[in-house]
Design an enzyme around this catalytic site. Structure first.
Site, PDB file in Angstrom:
ATOM      1  CD  GLN A  24      44.553  36.611  49.303  1.00 12.96           C
ATOM      2  OE1 GLN A  24      43.783  37.236  48.575  1.00 12.96           O
ATOM      3  NE2 GLN A  24      45.859  36.661  49.159  1.00 12.96           N
ATOM      4  CD  GLN A  66      43.743  32.644  47.511  1.00 10.97           C
ATOM      5  OE1 GLN A  66      43.251  32.793  46.409  1.00 10.97           O
ATOM      6  NE2 GLN A  66      44.857  33.249  47.884  1.00 10.97           N
ATOM      7  CG  ASP A  94      47.893  28.799  49.781  1.00 12.53           C
ATOM      8  OD1 ASP A  94      48.464  27.793  49.340  1.00 12.53           O
ATOM      9  OD2 ASP A  94      48.171  29.956  49.402  1.00 12.53           O
ATOM     10  NE  ARG A  96      50.761  28.170  47.771  1.00 10.67           N
ATOM     11  CZ  ARG A  96      50.683  29.222  46.976  1.00 10.67           C
ATOM     12  NH1 ARG A  96      51.624  29.431  46.062  1.00 10.67           N
ATOM     13  NH2 ARG A  96      49.686  30.075  47.079  1.00 10.67           N
TER      14      ARG A  96
END
Ligand SMILES: *[C@@H]1O[C@H](CO)[C@@H](O)[C@H](O)[C@H]1NC(C)=O
Ligand SMILES: *[C@@H]1O[C@H](CO)[C@@H](O)[C@H](O)[C@H]1NC(C)=O
Ligand SMILES: *[C@@H]1O[C@H](CO)[C@@H](O)[C@H](O)[C@H]1NC(C)=O
Ligand SMILES: *[C@@H]1O[C@H](CO)[C@@H](O)[C@H](O)[C@H]1NC(C)=O
Length: 536
Positions: free
Chosen positions: A323, A345, A367, A443
């Site tokens: 992240q 990410q 994501d 997702r």
């Protein structure tokens, strides 16, 4: 003249120390396991409360919490009951704040607990602010604003809860988490009633628990499809403050210095010389001790009405860094046009509230557009970039991970007229071995994740199944993933997962700029001079 900025600091905004949500990939949803509440005796619940509470997800908790409050006027109207629910939510929030303060006071020597408690206090302050805005909006009939702000108030409470999960090593933390769980239920109840009030009117007899598109429910969206809406960053602006790399000539050397002299944080507008020319860059990531996903952002925005044009925001932590956010925004009514976001990410953390992105380029892989805001992306290019150190091995990427936790929250991601493609580098990897490179539209980060694609062009890199589960069957019955009239080889619907949907054409207006984020009220129309809507 092109100005290039290289910032090594975390965030350029004043209020950027907040850190919440932590490493969002490990969250389980709260179970809303309420502490046992005394069962109200049937006769003691005023009938108006009994009826109104039917609009909530937790009717018994609703009845109990409202009945024991002594602020109820005689013969309350349905609006007064919602206002009472807001009072109860605000009172419980105060208690939660003092519980977290006690955790902080008792955590000298525990770095993790101190950090979690501080972050928690900060997000609870944000929640308090949005609750007070909601209270102002309700009696003025500003129902959509009230719903947007209360949705965010609920999200901030959830963020506190999920941050504490990583510091749950004392009884006090455990108790506070249980209390927050109950607070989240109380706030959810208030929001649910507001949604019914807005949809079905003041007769509480017609109210129902919150429903989503998965229940076949779309809000009435008027007759205009809003296709004529043309708004974005105001076309005529002059600079108050200029930033350039060398400083001098009336220029500030860093964005942070410029922000420090700006009179206030709300309504900040920022424009650069163009994508790729004015670059704001950082390299923090959540693998660093003390850095969460939230505060890994190169730029974080809190003040409402933020606008930007012609800038690149970048996080260069690299493809194996997990992240690492390039831009995070929790700015309500924000307009971002012609901007570029580069990361891997979690590139773009569209955290909360109402945001409008026009003609932007968003690059990443895992994501890379995520958060729990109501955001519309219009005419944007969404580009997948190579991910891990050995990208030829293949991977699963999800373009979005929307994080709605409650069906009453008015949040979701809407992509209108966007292009879904890969960068040139990614596409050559993809074409060399199409079977191992899988790219999904989204997702479900949280249970009520909502994302739609309308009139987009999807290149072949979009996997025929379209959407990726998070973990097992989590959220597959509650999320809403919709598509309508997309084109390109990746838009073929025949192999889509059965838990995704095709948007019925008559309901597509629900996702218009006007209906979804009330953009006609606050996005400057392209023809007009800048006009900042004041929120009072
Ligand atoms: C503090 O948090 C980090 C990251 O979540 C974790 O690895 C570490 O074990 C925690 N330390 C303590 C003392 O709990
Ligand atoms: C945590 O709190 C819950 C609810 O208050 C309680 O039932 C449970 O026993 C607590 N657990 C610990 C380990 O204190
Ligand atoms: C906190 O930790 C305790 C002890 O490990 C556990 O029993 C409890 O369920 C946790 N509380 C929450 C709210 O997760
Ligand atoms: C997608 O990207 C590839 C590689 O850069 C390019 O050749 C192709 O034209 C792009 N597709 C569209 C529709 O722009």
């Amino acid at each position: 003249m092109a100005s290039l900025l290289f910032l090594s600091l975390i965030a350029v905004f004043l209020f950027s120390t907040l850190s919440s949500a932590a490493r969002h990939h490990q969250h389980a949803p709260p179970h809303f396991a309420k502490p046992p509440l005394p069962k109200p005796s049937v006769t003691s619940v005023p009938p108006e409360i009994h009826i109104a509470c039917k609009a909530t997800r937790f009717p018994q908790q609703c009845e109990t919490s409202l009945t024991k409050s002594n602020h109820l006027p005689p013969n309350p109207t349905s609006l007064q009951i919602i206002q009472l629910a807001m009072v109860v939510s605000a009172e419980n929030l105060k208690t939660a704040q003092s519980m977290v303060k006690s955790i902080l006071d008792a955590s000298v020597g525990s770095q993790n607990r101190t950090t979690a408690a501080k972050n928690c206090l900060e997000v609870l302050r944000n929640s308090e602010y949005r609750i007070s805005q909601t209270n102002d909006a309700l009696p003025r009939g500003k129902n959509k604003d009230a719903r947007a702000w209360m949705s965010a108030a609920l999200l901030f409470q959830y963020d506190c809860w999920s941050g504490l999960k990583y510091a749950n090593d004392t009884r006090m933390v455990n108790e506070t988490m249980s209390f927050l769980d109950s607070l989240i239920g109380i706030s959810s109840n208030a929001l649910s009633m507001m949604v019914s009030y807005d949809n079905f009117g003041k007769d509480a007899g017609s109210w129902r628990p919150p429903m989503t598109e998965r229940n076949g429910f779309w809000e009435s969206s008027g007759s205009s499809d809003g296709s004529g809406f043309r708004g974005g960053f105001p076309s005529k602006l002059t600079a108050d403050v200029t930033v350039c790399k060398d400083g001098g000539g009336g220029c500030y050397k860093t964005v942070q210095e410029a922000v420090n002299v700006a009179p206030d944080n709300a309504g900040t507008r920022r424009f650069g010389d163009g994508m790729g020319k004015t670059v704001i860059t950082g390299s923090l990531n959540a693998d660093t001790p003390g850095i969460s996903t939230y505060n890994s952002a190169t730029v974080g925005v809190l003040g409402d009405g933020f606008m930007a044009n012609g800038l690149t925001f970048q996080n260069t932590a690299g493809p194996d860094a997990h992240q690492a956010v390039a831009f995070r925004s929790e700015s309500d009514l924000s307009v971002i046009e012609n901007c570029e976001f580069i990361g891997n990410q979690d590139t773009l953390y569209v955290h909360s509230l109402r945001q409008f992105y026009k003609s932007c380029r968003i690059l990443g892989n895992v994501d890379f557009i995520f958060g729990n805001s109501a955001s519309i992306f219009q005419d944007c290019k969404i580009l997948v970039r190579p991910r891990q150190l050995r990208p030829e091995k293949g991977e699963n990427n999800a373009i979005t991970a929307h994080g709605r936790t409650d069906p009453a929250q008015s949040t979701g991601f809407v992509f209108q007229n966007c292009l879904i493609n890969g960068t040139e580098e990614y596409m050559s990897l993809y074409h060399s071995k199409p079977k191992v490179h899988k790219n999904f539209l989204g997702r479900p980060w949280k249970e009520y994740s909502r994302t739609v694609f309308v009139h987009c062009f999807m290149e072949a890199l979009v996997t025929p199944q379209g959407w990726l589960p998070w973990s097992g069957d989590f959220a597959l019955k509650t999320l809403y993933y919709g598509e309508l009239e997309n084109s390109g080889p990746g838009s073929e619907l025949s192999q889509r997962v059965p838990w995704s949907s095709q948007i019925p054409a008559e309901h597509v207006y629900s996702y218009s700029v006007q209906n979804f984020i009330q953009g006609d009220e606050w996005i400057p129309s392209s023809q007009l001079l800048a006009h900042q809507r004041k929120i009072t």
